[in-house]
Design a protein around this motif. Structure first.
Motif, PDB file in Angstrom:
ATOM      1  N   THR A 182      -2.994  -0.391  -9.666  1.00  0.00           N
ATOM      2  CA  THR A 182      -3.446  -0.415  -8.271  1.00  0.00           C
ATOM      3  C   THR A 182      -4.046   0.901  -7.793  1.00  0.00           C
ATOM      4  O   THR A 182      -4.806   0.910  -6.829  1.00  0.00           O
ATOM      5  N   GLY A 183      -3.674   2.021  -8.434  1.00  0.00           N
ATOM      6  CA  GLY A 183      -4.079   3.321  -7.928  1.00  0.00           C
ATOM      7  C   GLY A 183      -3.272   3.784  -6.738  1.00  0.00           C
ATOM      8  O   GLY A 183      -3.543   4.856  -6.169  1.00  0.00           O
ATOM      9  N   ILE A 184      -2.250   3.017  -6.351  1.00  0.00           N
ATOM     10  CA  ILE A 184      -1.424   3.356  -5.187  1.00  0.00           C
ATOM     11  C   ILE A 184      -0.509   4.531  -5.514  1.00  0.00           C
ATOM     12  O   ILE A 184       0.037   4.633  -6.615  1.00  0.00           O
ATOM     13  N   SER A 185      -0.308   5.416  -4.545  1.00  0.00           N
ATOM     14  CA  SER A 185       0.695   6.478  -4.639  1.00  0.00           C
ATOM     15  C   SER A 185       1.816   6.167  -3.653  1.00  0.00           C
ATOM     16  O   SER A 185       1.562   5.799  -2.506  1.00  0.00           O
ATOM     17  N   PHE A 186       3.057   6.306  -4.110  1.00  0.00           N
ATOM     18  CA  PHE A 186       4.197   5.967  -3.269  1.00  0.00           C
ATOM     19  C   PHE A 186       4.265   6.878  -2.045  1.00  0.00           C
ATOM     20  O   PHE A 186       4.106   8.096  -2.152  1.00  0.00           O
ATOM     21  N   THR A 208       8.418   2.352 -12.627  1.00  0.00           N
ATOM     22  CA  THR A 208       7.527   2.843 -11.576  1.00  0.00           C
ATOM     23  C   THR A 208       6.402   3.670 -12.201  1.00  0.00           C
ATOM     24  O   THR A 208       6.576   4.306 -13.230  1.00  0.00           O
ATOM     25  N   VAL A 209       5.232   3.616 -11.557  1.00  0.00           N
ATOM     26  CA  VAL A 209       4.134   4.564 -11.805  1.00  0.00           C
ATOM     27  C   VAL A 209       3.792   5.108 -10.424  1.00  0.00           C
ATOM     28  O   VAL A 209       2.980   4.538  -9.704  1.00  0.00           O
ATOM     29  N   PRO A 210       4.411   6.212 -10.003  1.00  0.00           N
ATOM     30  CA  PRO A 210       4.454   6.567  -8.588  1.00  0.00           C
ATOM     31  C   PRO A 210       3.194   7.184  -7.994  1.00  0.00           C
ATOM     32  O   PRO A 210       3.024   7.176  -6.778  1.00  0.00           O
ATOM     33  N   ILE A 211       2.329   7.744  -8.826  1.00  0.00           N
ATOM     34  CA  ILE A 211       1.108   8.373  -8.308  1.00  0.00           C
ATOM     35  C   ILE A 211      -0.098   7.767  -9.018  1.00  0.00           C
ATOM     36  O   ILE A 211      -0.142   7.713 -10.250  1.00  0.00           O
ATOM     37  N   PRO A 219       0.809  -1.230   0.000  1.00  0.00           N
ATOM     38  CA  PRO A 219       0.000   0.000   0.000  1.00  0.00           C
ATOM     39  C   PRO A 219       0.840   1.278   0.000  1.00  0.00           C
ATOM     40  O   PRO A 219       0.314   2.349  -0.298  1.00  0.00           O
ATOM     41  N   GLN A 220       2.137   1.168   0.320  1.00  0.00           N
ATOM     42  CA  GLN A 220       3.023   2.335   0.333  1.00  0.00           C
ATOM     43  C   GLN A 220       3.876   2.450  -0.929  1.00  0.00           C
ATOM     44  O   GLN A 220       4.590   3.433  -1.105  1.00  0.00           O
ATOM     45  N   GLY A 221       3.809   1.440  -1.804  1.00  0.00           N
ATOM     46  CA  GLY A 221       4.662   1.422  -2.989  1.00  0.00           C
ATOM     47  C   GLY A 221       5.405   0.098  -3.066  1.00  0.00           C
ATOM     48  O   GLY A 221       5.059  -0.862  -2.382  1.00  0.00           O
ATOM     49  N   PRO A 222       6.446   0.029  -3.906  1.00  0.00           N
ATOM     50  CA  PRO A 222       7.175  -1.235  -4.036  1.00  0.00           C
ATOM     51  C   PRO A 222       7.833  -1.645  -2.725  1.00  0.00           C
ATOM     52  O   PRO A 222       8.219  -0.797  -1.913  1.00  0.00           O
ATOM     53  N   ASP A 223       7.956  -2.937  -2.513  1.00  0.00           N
ATOM     54  CA  ASP A 223       8.608  -3.494  -1.328  1.00  0.00           C
ATOM     55  C   ASP A 223      10.074  -3.056  -1.337  1.00  0.00           C
ATOM     56  O   ASP A 223      10.900  -3.602  -2.075  1.00  0.00           O
TER      57      ASP A 223
END
Length: 426
Positions: A190-194, A182-185, A160-164
């Motif tokens: 997933t729609g996850i933002s780092f 990366t797709v950071p935002i 949920p915070q980004g890549p492990d």
């Protein structure tokens, strides 16, 4: 209550009801598509004024240059300054190109493969092996590029915070690891933002390969579904502060903001990286479509104009995302057979179903006339070892079609999981 915890008679009743619902679904002869994150016709209409711009009689950018002529590989200042302000970066670090950021990403990998980067001891084609970090689930077209060049794609899980980052920091100790997608935002799918700490670690970590690069594909940086904009760190400045100025190849694009087939793509990086890129790009071509860049600058006007346009997109997209999530909650929430992301921006929802069931969901949906992105598409080589993930893209169809399609998808998920439970019990 979990599906597995149902009493035998309850399970039998659910199985019978779900099979009946599926037969009714097939009888409707639907033809619905949730496969790709394309803007809808309504969204494209928001920028139809683009088709009559830059207008007649004034074809000069803010430096006085005639945009109809050759030259200016970096793109016109009008759009570069506007976009840099929107992203919160220095316009001196930003190049404006033609419509596709994927084209630029492909070119960057190509140049590094043939000639090496500005930090490479040798071209990547001369390396014994090139490995690339791929957070999963991720963007299928990213993976297609590194697959095309024969790179070994090493998966790391998304959190949920980004890549492990424990996995990433261990992998980059290998000098054959040359880069990372990366797709950071509001990531795809997933729609996850780092989280800020993840971004800082990516900028600060030491890597065995001195030419290690992170493709920072910030395609959805301003694609909010709410009234709020996501935090968007200046990773170019951050990496420079940590002593790794050339780490990020930063991408952005207007293609899902104005007209998807004729947007403006942007590449931002350190000045050394830009000089390396243009040394090759200047041989490949003379300059981008500056008329289109000027048209975009005049359509948007300023950063506020850009955000006003994004609110129109949000007004179109948010009800579709709300409908998907509401149906998933209503139809599947009680049975513990699926999990899904609930993004606040971007174009996708990531759906995870019971292990081993995603392909069956895709097959059932296809038979019922609902096209989904193929199970596993968000993984390198299209292979999801656990067969759990399906990417949902609700942007293109009208809202009522999204509701119809997702109600059908929920039926397919339930049926696939019923079948899996029966098979396991047998």
């Amino acid at each position: 209550m979990s599906l597995k915890q149902l009493a035998p008679d309850q399970f039998a009743e659910l199985a019978q009801r779900t099979r009946a619902q599926y037969e009714e679904l097939k009888a409707r002869n639907l033809n619905l598509d949730l496969t790709r994150g394309k803007p809808s016709s309504e969204q494209l209409d928001f920028s139809n004024a683009l088709l009559s711009l830059p207008g007649t009689g004034d074809y000069t950018d803010n430096t006085g240059a005639d945009v109809r002529n050759y030259g200016n590989l970096a793109g016109i200042a009008d759009i570069r300054e506007l976009w840099a302000e929107a992203l919160g970066i220095d316009p001196a670090h930003l190049i404006a190109g033609d419509s596709s950021s994927l084209n630029i990403m492909f070119d960057l990998i190509s140049y590094a493969y043939i000639w090496g980067t500005n930090d490479s001891p040798k071209p990547w084609k001369d390396e014994e092996k090139v490995k690339w970090i791929c957070p999963v689930p991720g963007y299928d077209r990213h993976f297609s590029i590194t697959e095309h060049f024969g790179f070994e794609m090493v998966q790391v899980p998304m959190t949920p915070q980004g890549p492990d980052m424990d996995a990433v920091e261990e992998l980059v100790k290998d000098p054959q690891i040359k880069g990372m997608w990366t797709v950071p935002i509001y990531g795809n799918p997933t729609g996850i933002s780092f989280a800020p700490e993840v971004v800082d670690k990516l900028a600060a970590m030491d890597t065995a390969a001195e030419d290690f690069r992170i493709v920072w594909d910030n395609a959805y940086a301003i694609h909010t579904l709410t009234d709020a904009q996501a935090d968007n760190p200046d990773v170019i400045a951050l990496a420079d502060k940590h002593g790794h100025p050339n780490r990020f190849w930063y991408m952005s694009s207007s293609s899902k903001i104005t007209h998807a087939g004729s947007g403006v793509a942007f590449f931002a990086s350190s000045k050394d990286n830009l000089a390396w890129y243009t040394s090759h790009a200047s041989i490949r071509g003379i300059g981008p479509n500056k008329e289109n860049q000027l048209a975009h600058a005049r359509l948007l006007g300023d950063v506020q104009g850009l955000h006003d346009l994004m609110q129109k997109h949000a007004s179109s997209l948010a009800p579709k995302f709300d409908a998907v999530i509401a149906i998933l909650r209503e139809r599947l929430g009680a049975y513990d057979v699926a999990e899904w992301t609930e993004p606040k921006g971007g174009y996708f929802i990531s759906l995870d179903v019971t292990d081993g069931s995603a392909t069956r969901v895709w097959e059932l949906a296809k038979e019922a006339g609902i096209a989904l992105t193929k199970a596993g598409a968000s993984f390198p080589h299209g292979v999801d070892e656990t067969d759990t993930n399906i990417r949902l893209a609700p942007s293109l169809p009208p809202l009522e079609e999204v509701r119809t399609a997702m109600d059908g998808v929920a039926t397919c998920v339930l049926l696939a999981c019923v079948e899996a439970t029966e098979n396991n019990a047998g």
